[in-house]
Design an enzyme around this catalytic site. Structure first.
Site, PDB file in Angstrom:
ATOM      1  N   TYR A 189       0.963  -1.015  -0.066  1.00 52.63           N
ATOM      2  CA  TYR A 189      -0.199   0.004   0.095  1.00 52.63           C
ATOM      3  C   TYR A 189       0.695   1.358   0.122  1.00 52.63           C
ATOM      4  O   TYR A 189       2.032   1.142  -0.135  1.00 52.63           O
ATOM      5  CB  TYR A 189      -0.916  -0.041   1.062  1.00 52.63           C
ATOM      6  CG  TYR A 189      -1.989  -1.224   1.001  1.00 52.63           C
ATOM      7  CD1 TYR A 189      -2.953  -1.199  -0.008  1.00 52.63           C
ATOM      8  CD2 TYR A 189      -1.782  -2.340   1.824  1.00 52.63           C
ATOM      9  CE1 TYR A 189      -3.835  -2.073   0.132  1.00 52.63           C
ATOM     10  CE2 TYR A 189      -2.706  -3.647   1.673  1.00 52.63           C
ATOM     11  CZ  TYR A 189      -3.747  -3.157   0.701  1.00 52.63           C
ATOM     12  OH  TYR A 189      -4.695  -4.248   0.727  1.00 52.63           O
ATOM     13  N   CYS A 219      -8.111 -23.500   8.942  1.00 52.22           N
ATOM     14  CA  CYS A 219      -8.081 -22.728   7.653  1.00 52.22           C
ATOM     15  C   CYS A 219      -7.348 -23.290   6.770  1.00 52.22           C
ATOM     16  O   CYS A 219      -6.262 -23.997   7.417  1.00 52.22           O
ATOM     17  CB  CYS A 219      -7.307 -21.408   7.975  1.00 52.22           C
ATOM     18  SG  CYS A 219      -6.939 -20.580   6.391  1.00 52.22           S
ATOM     19  N   CYS A 251     -11.998 -16.317   0.622  1.00 56.63           N
ATOM     20  CA  CYS A 251     -11.521 -14.936   1.134  1.00 56.63           C
ATOM     21  C   CYS A 251     -10.973 -14.192   0.056  1.00 56.63           C
ATOM     22  O   CYS A 251     -10.953 -12.881   0.094  1.00 56.63           O
ATOM     23  CB  CYS A 251     -10.705 -15.355   2.344  1.00 56.63           C
ATOM     24  SG  CYS A 251      -9.176 -16.314   2.060  1.00 56.63           S
TER      25      CYS A 251
END
Length: 646
Positions: free
Chosen positions: A176, A345, A352
């Protein structure tokens, strides 16, 4: 003190914040907010269930800090305006009302903006995937724009304080905007904000200084950093350690360490083909150099992994992302010394990531159909108890049986082979170990609930004579056998047989079919020493795979020197190998092989359902692969959503 995982349940401290245990829900976007970033009832329901699950700290997903270019994706929560505070306060209070501390992550997406232009970054270097989609090159931020963003981060942090959050995390990882400055791979600036490590750090330093000024000296402020972005000429662990030391001097109270960016996604959201606890090494490296707590993150799927990390001093806290989506009670079950009840998981990234983030939908989980529908799909006692029989004990059959039993029904499973169905074949390669934990979990639930399992095939006649109120067909799918001359030869074997019984085959192998089953079988054979070629009729292999699997499997294909021939239709199998033709060019090809493996897909078994459909006074349902051959997500979702309505 709990006897199994004592370290996990020691209280911890992050600055002035006392946390009841060492387990943190990591921030992950859900798409459950309104389009304008305001909080919804679904978002509150989601986070209150997570808080109920026992985590000491729940960090809310990244919130965008301005209304210009910081918003990353659809229905992302916002913190860019004073009007967001009311909803954020509702969310923070709801988390705290359910026993957890509430944090929130603030971010600017930089070049990773799924919404298209405007797109801003440190330098005009696009992320290839988004460039292909939008043909947009990020605009290089001007000095004036940078100053505005520094203030925006500080203002966002102050809004979090006003909303009642206990902690703010600044997102400086995963590709980001802040990472676009920190990494030399994405920062080619020639001014104060580019070039040297010190200059690349300047943007983050000024953000932290502004946030600290606006939230006060004692408010818990943390930073998430990538140990490395795994980019060529990118950010190294030495860079990260430098940044962490400088941030500690600026008053940062803890570090949340992960790795990768969206371009190197398998290092950020590692699939099951990658090692577990993938980025813990980076947390350990940072912890050796700083004096504030360090949170370890990434593929820490099981409690024992988390306990070992703390016991070995590699981190001070464990953050769980996908694992707490798979089971929001992960923490509670570990605390109660029953890890066998944790729905694991499997790092498939199918729900997801593949079917939610990339398609612009709300969050999903392959093994937890309730995620995002915590209230709507809650299991409630049945009004009328029914006798239900299930044909098939694969993943769909077992999940349906679990839900039906919890609703109060009388349930019986018939399974002629063994519980688990094709999960056994799916978990056969060494790089598919995560699925073995899922098999163990499901079988344990059947045993714990004392659901009878009869080891024989259920026939329609047995159903009719059994006095059942409902029957569920979960008989799965069967391999497709293409109508090709020589397909029944002695040198031909189905991929599922390879994965199930590991028969003797020749050294040189041609795998016909480049979907998930064919590709995984080919990699498994190559890693065992076979010389493998994949033949696929489509223009590319792995069309049915999640993007992270594609990246990871291509690395394995290259490492094992597997030949891949797309666009080739097999026309004949011979004793010497296969013959095929490229339908576009008409070119004919012969490939020598000692053994030919068939993996061209599966077709649903509809006959059992069709025979019983319309039977008077009998409810008949169909779930899993016998509806449509699919993946684990499809099996769990069709099973749960059918059973919860019965």
């Amino acid at each position: 003190m709990k006897k199994m995982f004592p370290k996990l349940f020691e209280p911890g401290q992050i600055g002035t914040l006392r946390v009841k245990n060492r387990l943190v829900k990591a921030p992950q976007t859900t798409g459950l907010s309104n389009k304008d970033g305001t909080v919804t009832q679904r978002l509150v329901d989601h986070y209150t269930h997570l808080a109920d699950g026992g985590a000491g700290l729940v960090i809310v997903e990244y919130a965008y800090i301005d209304d210009i270019a910081s918003k990353s994706c659809h229905c992302q929560v916002g913190i860019s305006s004073h009007e967001h505070i009311a909803g954020l306060g509702w969310l923070a209070d709801s988390i705290k009302n359910h026993g957890a501390k509430a944090g929130i992550q603030i971010e600017h997406c930089g070049r990773q903006r799924f919404l298209g232009p405007p797109m801003k970054s440190a330098s005009p270097i696009p992320w290839p995937m988004l460039y292909d989609q939008f043909h947009t090159i990020p605009e290089e931020l001007t000095i004036d724009e940078i100053q505005v963003l520094i203030e925006a981060f500080g203002d966002a942090a102050k809004r979090a304080v006003d909303a009642g959050f206990d902690l703010v995390e600044i997102h400086a990882a995963h590709g980001y905007l802040i990472t676009n400055f920190l990494s030399p791979f994405t920062n080619k600036r020639g001014d104060w904000y580019g070039g040297s490590r010190e200059n690349r750090f300047r943007f983050l330093r000024q953000i932290v200084e502004n946030c600290r000024k606006k939230v006060g000296p004692d408010f818990p402020l943390t930073v998430r950093l990538s140990g490395t972005d795994y980019e060529p000429d990118g950010m190294t662990i030495e860079d990260t350690i430098y940044y962490a030391k400088e941030l500690e001097r600026l008053g940062i109270d803890a570090f949340h360490i992960s790795g990768g960016d969206h371009h190197t996604m398998i290092h950020q959201v590692s699939p099951m083909a990658m090692p577990v606890c993938y980025n813990v090494w980076a947390a350990e490296a940072v912890k050796k150099e700083v004096h504030v707590p360090v949170m370890a993150s990434g593929s820490i799927t099981l409690p024992q992994y988390a306990e070992d990390i703390l016991e070995q001093g590699k981190a001070d806290f464990i953050t769980l992302g996908r694992p707490m989506w798979a089971d929001n009670e992960w923490v509670k079950k570990a605390m109660e010394d029953r890890p066998e009840d944790i729905r694991p998981c499997i790092r498939c990234n199918e729900g997801c990531l593949q079917r939610s983030s990339f398609l612009g939908r709300t969050v999903m989980c392959a093994v937890n159909p309730v995620l995002g529908f915590e209230e709507d799909l809650a299991i409630k006692p049945a009004e009328t108890k029914k006798r239900v029989v299930i044909a098939g004990g694969g993943p769909a059959g077992m999940e349906a049986a679990r839900v039906l039993k919890l609703k109060g029904h009388d349930v019986t499973i018939y399974e002629k082979r063994k519980l688990g169905g094709y999960l056994h074949e799916a978990s056969a390669p060494e790089f598919k170990e995560d699925i073995r934990h899922l098999i163990d979990y499901q079988i344990h639930q059947i045993e714990k609930l004392e659901i009878p399992v009869i080891c024989e095939e259920l026939t329609p006649e047995m159903v009719k004579a059994g006095g059942y109120d409902a029957v569920i067909s979960a008989v799965g799918a069967e391999p497709v056998i293409p109508p090709v001359p020589g397909i029944n030869g002695e040198n031909v074997i189905n991929a599922l047989t390879i994965l199930d019984s590991h028969p003797e085959i020749g050294r040189k192998v041609v795998v016909v079919g480049g979907g998930m089953i064919g590709t995984e079988t080919a990699i498994d054979l190559a890693e065992k020493g076979h010389e493998v070629t994949i033949v696929e009729m489509k223009d590319a292999i792995m069309a049915d795979c999640a993007v992270t699997d594609i990246i990871a499997y291509y690395e394995k294909i290259g490492r094992n020197r597997i030949a891949v021939i797309p666009g080739l239709r097999v026309t004949e199998v011979t004793d010497q190998g296969v013959r095929g033709v490229n339908d576009r060019t008409g070119r004919r090809t012969e490939l020598p092989a000692d053994s030919v493996v068939i993996a061209v897909g599966l077709k649903p078994r509809h006959a059992f359902y069709d025979t019983l459909a319309g039977e008077p006074d009998l409810e008949v349902y169909e779930i899993g692969d016998c509806v449509k051959a699919g993946k684990i997500l499809d099996a769990f979702h069709t099973a749960y959503k059918t059973a919860v309505r019965i």
